[in-house]
Design a protein around this motif. Structure first.
Motif, PDB file in Angstrom:
ATOM      1  N   GLY A   4       0.807  -1.207   0.000  1.00 27.70           N
ATOM      2  CA  GLY A   4       0.000   0.000   0.000  1.00 27.70           C
ATOM      3  C   GLY A   4       0.846   1.265   0.000  1.00 27.70           C
ATOM      4  O   GLY A   4       2.077   1.220   0.068  1.00 27.70           O
ATOM      5  N   GLU A   5       0.182   2.403  -0.046  1.00 29.48           N
ATOM      6  CA  GLU A   5       0.880   3.693  -0.095  1.00 29.48           C
ATOM      7  C   GLU A   5       1.714   3.940   1.158  1.00 29.48           C
ATOM      8  O   GLU A   5       2.748   4.604   1.105  1.00 29.48           O
ATOM      9  CB  GLU A   5      -0.147   4.830  -0.272  1.00 29.48           C
ATOM     10  N   GLN A   6       1.266   3.411   2.305  1.00 27.27           N
ATOM     11  CA  GLN A   6       1.985   3.595   3.575  1.00 27.27           C
ATOM     12  C   GLN A   6       2.528   2.266   4.093  1.00 27.27           C
ATOM     13  O   GLN A   6       2.489   1.996   5.287  1.00 27.27           O
ATOM     14  CB  GLN A   6       1.040   4.229   4.611  1.00 27.27           C
ATOM     15  N   ALA A   7       3.030   1.443   3.202  1.00 26.30           N
ATOM     16  CA  ALA A   7       3.513   0.120   3.577  1.00 26.30           C
ATOM     17  C   ALA A   7       4.663   0.201   4.580  1.00 26.30           C
ATOM     18  O   ALA A   7       5.413   1.189   4.627  1.00 26.30           O
ATOM     19  CB  ALA A   7       3.968  -0.648   2.334  1.00 26.30           C
ATOM     20  N   ILE A   8       4.798  -0.833   5.373  1.00 26.48           N
ATOM     21  CA  ILE A   8       5.795  -0.858   6.451  1.00 26.48           C
ATOM     22  C   ILE A   8       7.210  -0.678   5.922  1.00 26.48           C
ATOM     23  O   ILE A   8       8.041   0.005   6.539  1.00 26.48           O
ATOM     24  CB  ILE A   8       5.663  -2.169   7.249  1.00 26.48           C
ATOM     25  N   TRP A   9       7.509  -1.266   4.771  1.00 26.42           N
ATOM     26  CA  TRP A   9       8.865  -1.183   4.228  1.00 26.42           C
ATOM     27  C   TRP A   9       9.023  -0.061   3.216  1.00 26.42           C
ATOM     28  O   TRP A   9      10.038   0.008   2.520  1.00 26.42           O
ATOM     29  CB  TRP A   9       9.260  -2.515   3.598  1.00 26.42           C
ATOM     30  N   GLY A  10       8.041   0.812   3.124  1.00 24.73           N
ATOM     31  CA  GLY A  10       8.143   1.933   2.203  1.00 24.73           C
ATOM     32  C   GLY A  10       7.262   1.734   0.977  1.00 24.73           C
ATOM     33  O   GLY A  10       6.475   0.792   0.892  1.00 24.73           O
ATOM     34  N   ASN A  11       7.404   2.635   0.025  1.00 21.07           N
ATOM     35  CA  ASN A  11       6.569   2.629  -1.175  1.00 21.07           C
ATOM     36  C   ASN A  11       7.338   2.042  -2.356  1.00 21.07           C
ATOM     37  O   ASN A  11       8.438   2.508  -2.684  1.00 21.07           O
ATOM     38  CB  ASN A  11       6.129   4.061  -1.490  1.00 21.07           C
ATOM     39  N   TRP A  12       6.771   1.031  -2.982  1.00 25.39           N
ATOM     40  CA  TRP A  12       7.451   0.384  -4.110  1.00 25.39           C
ATOM     41  C   TRP A  12       7.690   1.350  -5.269  1.00 25.39           C
ATOM     42  O   TRP A  12       8.592   1.135  -6.088  1.00 25.39           O
ATOM     43  CB  TRP A  12       6.666  -0.834  -4.591  1.00 25.39           C
ATOM     44  N   LYS A  13       6.944   2.434  -5.333  1.00 22.34           N
ATOM     45  CA  LYS A  13       7.106   3.406  -6.415  1.00 22.34           C
ATOM     46  C   LYS A  13       8.445   4.137  -6.323  1.00 22.34           C
ATOM     47  O   LYS A  13       8.868   4.781  -7.280  1.00 22.34           O
ATOM     48  CB  LYS A  13       5.963   4.416  -6.389  1.00 22.34           C
ATOM     49  N   ASP A  14       9.122   4.033  -5.177  1.00 26.16           N
ATOM     50  CA  ASP A  14      10.411   4.692  -4.992  1.00 26.16           C
ATOM     51  C   ASP A  14      11.576   3.888  -5.561  1.00 26.16           C
ATOM     52  O   ASP A  14      12.724   4.343  -5.503  1.00 26.16           O
ATOM     53  CB  ASP A  14      10.666   4.951  -3.501  1.00 26.16           C
ATOM     54  N   TYR A  15      11.288   2.706  -6.093  1.00 27.29           N
ATOM     55  CA  TYR A  15      12.362   1.890  -6.661  1.00 27.29           C
ATOM     56  C   TYR A  15      13.028   2.680  -7.795  1.00 27.29           C
ATOM     57  O   TYR A  15      12.351   3.260  -8.645  1.00 27.29           O
ATOM     58  CB  TYR A  15      11.802   0.576  -7.189  1.00 27.29           C
ATOM     59  N   PRO A  16      14.363   2.733  -7.843  1.00 27.94           N
ATOM     60  CA  PRO A  16      15.055   3.657  -8.750  1.00 27.94           C
ATOM     61  C   PRO A  16      14.822   3.417 -10.239  1.00 27.94           C
ATOM     62  O   PRO A  16      14.962   4.335 -11.039  1.00 27.94           O
ATOM     63  CB  PRO A  16      16.534   3.475  -8.387  1.00 27.94           C
ATOM     64  N   GLU A  17      14.466   2.199 -10.641  1.00 25.57           N
ATOM     65  CA  GLU A  17      14.270   1.919 -12.061  1.00 25.57           C
ATOM     66  C   GLU A  17      12.809   2.066 -12.495  1.00 25.57           C
ATOM     67  O   GLU A  17      12.452   1.659 -13.604  1.00 25.57           O
ATOM     68  CB  GLU A  17      14.760   0.505 -12.388  1.00 25.57           C
ATOM     69  N   MET A  18      11.983   2.680 -11.641  1.00 27.73           N
ATOM     70  CA  MET A  18      10.573   2.786 -11.946  1.00 27.73           C
ATOM     71  C   MET A  18      10.338   3.788 -13.083  1.00 27.73           C
ATOM     72  O   MET A  18      10.885   4.886 -13.082  1.00 27.73           O
ATOM     73  CB  MET A  18       9.800   3.238 -10.694  1.00 27.73           C
ATOM     74  N   THR A  19       9.533   3.401 -14.062  1.00 27.16           N
ATOM     75  CA  THR A  19       9.138   4.291 -15.153  1.00 27.16           C
ATOM     76  C   THR A  19       7.621   4.446 -15.112  1.00 27.16           C
ATOM     77  O   THR A  19       6.921   3.653 -14.454  1.00 27.16           O
ATOM     78  CB  THR A  19       9.542   3.705 -16.523  1.00 27.16           C
ATOM     79  N   PRO A  20       7.068   5.442 -15.810  1.00 25.23           N
ATOM     80  CA  PRO A  20       5.609   5.590 -15.830  1.00 25.23           C
ATOM     81  C   PRO A  20       4.895   4.321 -16.308  1.00 25.23           C
ATOM     82  O   PRO A  20       3.844   3.953 -15.765  1.00 25.23           O
ATOM     83  CB  PRO A  20       5.392   6.759 -16.789  1.00 25.23           C
ATOM     84  N   GLU A  21       5.467   3.637 -17.294  1.00 24.60           N
ATOM     85  CA  GLU A  21       4.831   2.424 -17.816  1.00 24.60           C
ATOM     86  C   GLU A  21       4.835   1.301 -16.788  1.00 24.60           C
ATOM     87  O   GLU A  21       3.814   0.630 -16.557  1.00 24.60           O
ATOM     88  CB  GLU A  21       5.547   1.959 -19.084  1.00 24.60           C
TER      89      GLU A  21
END
Length: 334
Positions: free
Chosen positions: A170-187
């Motif tokens: 989720g947005e407030q997950a215990i280990w952080g937000n997966w969207k912060d992964y450095p290789e994340m692209t819009p797609e």
């Protein structure tokens, strides 16, 4: 999320202070691993006698009550299953949890010492058929733990995380937000977001009941199993909490979910599990959902630990493998 690797010297200092509270002669500490905590071997530098394993928790990760819950479960496992876990060791004053203050930052570090267990981890077995055998063993061990918590009245007093969908991806997950992964692209973000919605919908329907949800280890991989003769020993209960039983299967596949032999490993795990507990078709159809949920959870964990050299190794090819799983999942369930 605070980064464990910002100040390793501080953790070593805390570990030494904690070690000196135990009735050991001339205790010294040696770092074993950094993860959600720092783990040290406490030993005598003169005789090389190994006293114990000392874990220094990351501040803010677990509360005192949560550490007390861990100690309660460890005792139950040793008493009521054929498995062996490291018993907590009391300090000189009889306490099991050391609270070490860092006056400079007004921070309290919680430290727990446990027995040093002998044996070789399953991962060190490099025989050609080792992986399948390991997963059958992991399945059987997992079922023993699940069976024990199903019959233990003490689970109602456990204070630990709930590894549900919101707390994992989720947005407030215990280990952080997966969207912060450095290789994340819009797609990739769009596709993973779509998967997260499907995962939540499917697991809402799957539900939580005493048969499929309860106290779990949450990190039962071959690295956390020691084999010593006929004894099977389980280590590293730092992530244990409440969750779906199938999360323990998904956790066993951490970092290897995209391997070609995963179906064989899953079947071996199920063979081991069924030696102790039943496994239903309803559970079976959600295996892919739990595997992908864990994979996405680890995106968040690595994003918040990317300064670590071991984590940097795990990150190589991880996004590529994740997107293969994501595309497959969308073909199956979208």
């Amino acid at each position: 999320m605070a980064n464990n690797f910002e100040n390793p010297e501080k953790f070593a200092e805390i570990a030494q202070q904690a070690a000196e509270r135990y009735p050991f002669e001339a205790p010294a500490v040696k770092l074993l691993a950094f993860s959600e905590n720092a783990t040290y071997l406490v030993f005598n530098p003169h005789t090389q006698e190994k006293y114990c394993v000392l874990r220094v928790g990351r501040p803010g990760y677990h509360t005192l009550e949560e550490y007390e819950s861990e100690i309660s479960w460890l005792r139950q496992i040793n008493d009521y299953t054929p498995l062996v876990v490291a018993n907590p060791i009391p300090a000189a004053d009889g306490s099991f949890i050391q609270q070490i203050p860092d006056e400079a930052t007004a921070t309290i570090y919680f430290c727990v010492a446990t027995e040093f267990l002998t044996g070789q981890t399953l991962e060190n077995d490099n025989a050609p058929d080792a992986a399948v055998r390991h997963f059958e063993t992991l399945g059987e061990i997992t079922a023993y733990l699940h069976r024990q918590t199903e019959i233990w009245n003490g689970t109602k007093n456990i204070k630990r995380f709930h590894w549900d969908t919101e707390n994992m991806i989720g947005e407030q997950a215990i280990w952080g937000n997966w969207k912060d992964y450095p290789e994340m692209t819009p797609e990739t973000e769009e596709k993973i977001t779509q998967c997260c919605a499907i995962i939540k919908s499917r697991l809402d329907k799957y539900g939580k009941n005493p048969r499929n949800y309860g106290v779990i280890h949450a990190d039962l991989r071959d690295t956390n199993i020691l084999v010593d003769g006929d004894d099977i020993k389980v280590i590293d209960f730092d992530d244990f909490g409440f969750g779906w039983h199938l999360h323990d299967l998904a956790s066993a596949l951490t970092f290897i979910e995209d391997r070609e032999d995963v179906p064989d490993l899953v079947n071996a795990w199920l063979d081991g599990y069924r030696k102790v507990l039943p496994f239903t078709d309803t559970d079976f159809v959600e295996i892919d959902t739990f595997i992908l949920q864990r994979r996405i959870q680890m995106l968040a964990w690595m994003a918040s630990h990317q300064d670590s050299t071991p984590v940097q190794g795990y990150m190589q090819g991880y996004m590529e493998g994740t997107m293969e799983l994501v595309d497959r999942y969308l073909r199956l369930f979208a």
